[in-house]
Design an enzyme around this catalytic site. Structure first.
Site, short mmCIF file in Angstrom:
data_model
loop_
_atom_site.label_atom_id
_atom_site.label_comp_id
_atom_site.label_asym_id
_atom_site.label_seq_id
_atom_site.Cartn_x
_atom_site.Cartn_y
_atom_site.Cartn_z
N ASP A 26 0.83 -1.20 0.00
CA ASP A 26 0.00 0.00 0.00
C ASP A 26 0.87 1.26 0.00
O ASP A 26 2.07 1.21 0.32
CB ASP A 26 -0.91 -0.03 1.24
CG ASP A 26 -2.27 0.58 0.98
OD1 ASP A 26 -2.37 1.42 0.07
OD2 ASP A 26 -3.21 0.22 1.71
N ASP B 183 -10.81 1.96 -3.20
CA ASP B 183 -11.27 1.57 -1.87
C ASP B 183 -12.78 1.45 -1.82
O ASP B 183 -13.34 1.09 -0.79
CB ASP B 183 -10.81 2.60 -0.83
CG ASP B 183 -9.40 2.32 -0.34
OD1 ASP B 183 -8.85 1.26 -0.70
OD2 ASP B 183 -8.85 3.15 0.40
C1 GLA Z 1 -5.76 1.86 2.34
C2 GLA Z 1 -6.13 0.75 1.39
C3 GLA Z 1 -7.20 -0.12 2.02
C4 GLA Z 1 -6.68 -0.68 3.32
C5 GLA Z 1 -6.22 0.45 4.22
C6 GLA Z 1 -5.51 -0.08 5.44
O1 GLA Z 1 -6.79 2.75 2.50
O2 GLA Z 1 -6.52 1.28 0.17
O3 GLA Z 1 -7.57 -1.16 1.14
O4 GLA Z 1 -5.64 -1.58 3.07
O5 GLA Z 1 -5.32 1.32 3.57
O6 GLA Z 1 -5.08 0.93 6.27
#
Ligand code: GLA
Length: 731
Positions: free
Chosen positions: A448, A512
């Site tokens: 990420d 997301d």
């Molecule tokens: C980001 C990612 C999510 C998740 C969160 C975890 O927002 O896009 O899918 O993994 O971080 O903190």
């Protein structure tokens, strides 16, 4: 110098050198073998203009009269000050065709200015064009590079421009307008690709659509700051261009030093955007590292823990979740954020890449053993480029945080960027990830990156360029050390989707937002470039956590199927009916996975804005899976006949509605279904594409999955009674 003509998959790229520069005189439809003498292409000279025809070179330059955005900008600091060698006169000294006629390497030189550019153009077998330049400082003093752009000419019939934009949870939405004179620039200053970056910039003939019109499209393979543009000049010429956006003095070349641009990927299609998509998919799938069905490494069905448990990590509930997932047919279990030291919320812990001893007294082994014991792979979330000020790492090395001299940038999600240009910080992160991958049976990293690189600096100087390269090197070195581990590129959802990151990762997280309605648009436009097997796509909770919309499982599942399918839902809490339906949906995805992850993407030009139809057709035309999706209420009482394009016209097919069941009262609002729905139908590819089938009345925010299979090589079966012999295969 002789012209160079590269041809592939219906595309020609023709370069002439008569002006002394390399000039693309044609990039478009295949011209065949017989070309005229290209001297006839020398154009007129208008009044009140340069006395020679202006060359639109591969590197457009003022030295030949180019008044648009130049290909190269920079200067040399010598002989008492800056500004020297501000206007290069690069001319071609050599052009060599290589790689069996696929690639041409062109050397440009300006000996006076001490500059040399090597340009490499490859027309890949599926028609995708790749272009990159390497600038070398052959002078005796430093040369400061401001911009080196990759540009391609588009013809005057490209009168409409389409690009993409977005924001968090709403990535890759299209916008289009008529081409006017002037420059349309899309700038990304996020230090990452950006939620709003344009995955594709496409110019086309008026009204170009999914399956009609001529289109010329570009994509820049770079994950840092960048600009993409269409430069439309007063002389009528148009250039599609893109460049890395460099910070002040970010690239200063010492004598002998060089800079390579990110690759520009470009495609031409004479049959709308679907042709552009086909060129990109062909390229992706031909890469040796591509994870696909031909290598036998199918994309496993994923369960990701994020929307199931968030930061609430403890062994027992996660064991239950793993067991429930395995029972449904999940093949990979990914432990998301929350497992490492001090990470109970998003204010602390980033940088401390040690398993949290309080949460996991025996480490991750008990969970991994359970996951692998159920026959699933284990994946782990990491965010290696970031650091919380509230972390042991930041306390020990406050100077490892990137930024301008003397102060920290503003926090974003309570975090800062780790300065990976600092070799010690880079090595620490490499060592921690290497240790985790060596100690545990981890098959997959969800990598990420959750903030913009605002004011990114190393040693007080701008460093997005070097930071991006350091991240690429980190990924490259880890892949070398752990070749079996797959890596996903996530960046607050889809803020890092580009071919630069995809060169070293195995899938992207598109957004997301797991709301199926939003995903219909996000995935449709992400999929214009990136094939579905590389686009993470999960069934989220019944009521979306990011939009509060509620959707039936069938709509969520049909949406997730056209991607790398997974779940992000607390499946411990399902009732029996949900569990049964979800297991069937997973089985259905597995049944069609080989087709979905290898076939040709087809998107109909559906006239009703409330409906969308997309599908994947196998390359031999033998089978297809389509989704009819209702995104809103329609103006029409009944949808009418919907065409299924992309099949072989002379072939007989059987069409069956496979999901949801014909009698599903939530999906359909009708007194009686169309005649064929319960029993399926046989018809030719021509009939299906040109006349179509009457569709059921779908409720808004519902979908219908249609499976199509060749019956015989001959004409369609005449006996309609034969249709009723085939029951609907409900999952
Ligand atoms: C980001 C990612 C999510 C998740 C969160 C975890 O927002 O896009 O899918 O993994 O971080 O903190």
């Amino acid at each position: 110098m002789h012209p160079v003509h590269l041809r592939s998959a219906g595309t020609s790229l023709l370069l002439a050198f008569d002006s002394g520069e390399a000039e693309i005189v044609h990039w478009g439809a295949d011209l065949g073998e017989n070309l005229p003498d290209l001297a006839i292409l020398r154009g007129p000279v208008p009044h009140s203009a340069l006395d020679i025809p202006v060359t639109a070179g591969l590197l457009p330059q003022a030295s030949s009269g180019w008044a648009g955005r130049p290909g190269l900008r920079g200067h040399r600091n010598a002989d008492g000050g800056p500004g020297l060698d501000f206007s290069p006169a690069l001319r071609v000294v050599a052009a060599q065709v290589q790689d069996g006629g696929r690639t041409v390497v062109i050397i440009h030189r300006d000996s006076e200015a001490g500059l040399e550019v090597s340009s490499e153009l490859t027309l890949h077998p599926g028609g995708l064009l790749e272009l990159a330049h390497t600038l070398t400082n052959s002078g005796t003093a430093e040369y400061q590079l401001d911009e080196l752009a990759t540009v391609l000419p588009v013809p005057r019939d490209a009168t409409e421009l389409l690009d993409l934009t977005g924001r968090w949870c709403r990535e890759n939405h299209p916008q289009r307008h008529a081409v006017q004179q002037g420059t349309w620039v899309r700038t990304g200053r996020h230090g990452r690709t950006g939620h709003d970056s344009s995955l594709l910039v496409a110019a086309g003939t008026a009204g170009f659509a999914n399956r009609t019109g001529q289109v010329w499209a570009t994509h820049l393979g770079w994950s840092g700051n960048h600009e993409q543009y269409l430069d439309s000049l007063a002389d009528g010429r148009r250039m599609l261009g893109a460049a890395e956006l460099l910070g002040s003095a970010e690239v200063v070349l010492r004598p002998g030093g060089s800079y390579r641009t990110p690759s520009l990927y470009a495609a031409y299609s004479g049959r709308g955007l679907d042709g552009i998509t086909e060129a990109f998919y062909h390229w992706f799938r031909a890469r040796p590292q591509h994870v696909d069905t031909t290598s036998g490494r199918v994309r496993p069905v994923v369960l990701n823990t994020w929307e199931a448990v968030y930061f609430d990590h403890s062994l027992e509930p996660l064991l239950e979740l793993a067991e429930a997932a395995a029972g449904l047919g999940v093949e990979r279990f990914v432990l998301d954020d929350g497992w490492f030291r001090g990470r109970r919320h998003d204010h602390a812990g980033l940088g401390d890449w040690y398993v949290d001893e309080d949460l996991w007294p025996e480490g991750l082994t008990p969970l991994i053993d359970a996951v692998t014991g159920h026959g699933m792979e284990f994946g782990l979330w990491v965010e290696p480029e970031m650091v919380n000020e509230d972390s042991d790492l930041a306390r020990a090395h406050p100077d490892w945080i990137g930024g301008p001299a003397g102060r920290l940038p503003e926090r974003w999600r309570h975090q800062q960027v780790l300065d990976l240009v600092n070799p010690a910080a880079w090595q620490y992160i490499f060592d921690r990830l290497d240790a985790l991958l060596s100690e545990y049976r981890i098959s997959y990293l969800k990598w990420d990156q959750n903030r913009d690189l605002a004011e990114m600096g190393h040693a007080g100087r701008p460093s997005v360029h070097a930071q991006t390269q350091a991240v690429y090197r980190l990924l490259d070195e880890l892949r070398k050390a752990h070749p079996g581990v797959e890596i996903e590129s996530c960046s607050s959802g889809g803020a890092r989707v580009d071919l630069g990151i995809l060169e070293r990762t195995d899938r992207i997280w598109a957004s997301d937002c797991n709301d199926a309605l939003e995903r219909q648009t996000i995935q449709r436009w992400t999929g214009v470039v990136v094939p579905p097997e590389l686009v993470g796509s999960h069934i989220g909770p019944t009521t979306s956590h990011t939009t509060a919309r509620t959707h039936d499982l069938s709509f969520r599942a049909i949406t997730a199927m056209f991607g790398h399918f997974g779940l992000e839902w607390d499946v411990r809490r399902l009732d029996d009916a949900e569990r049964t339906e979800l297991a069937r949906a997973i089985a259905l995805f597995k049944q069609y996975r080989p087709l979905l992850h290898s076939g040709r993407m087809v998107r109909a030009d559906e006239p009703d804005p409330a409906l969308r139809l997309h599908g994947v057709v196998s390359h031999d035309g033998g089978e297809a899976l389509y989704a009819l999706v209702s995104v809103a209420t329609s103006f029409a009482e009944v949808p009418g006949k919907v065409c299924l394009p992309g099949l072989l016209p002379d072939t007989a097919y059987r069409v069956e509605a496979v999901y949801p069941a014909a009698e599903d009262r939530r999906a359909f609002l009708q007194a009686a279904p169309p005649a064929w729905l319960a029993g399926g139908v046989e018809a030719s590819g021509l009939f299906l594409a040109e006349s179509g089938l009457p569709m059921p009345v779908l409720n808004p925010e519902h979908g219908l999955l249609l499976a199509v299979r060749r019956t015989t090589a001959g004409a369609p079966a005449a006996d309609p009674a034969a249709n009723s012999a085939h029951p609907v295969r409900n999952p």
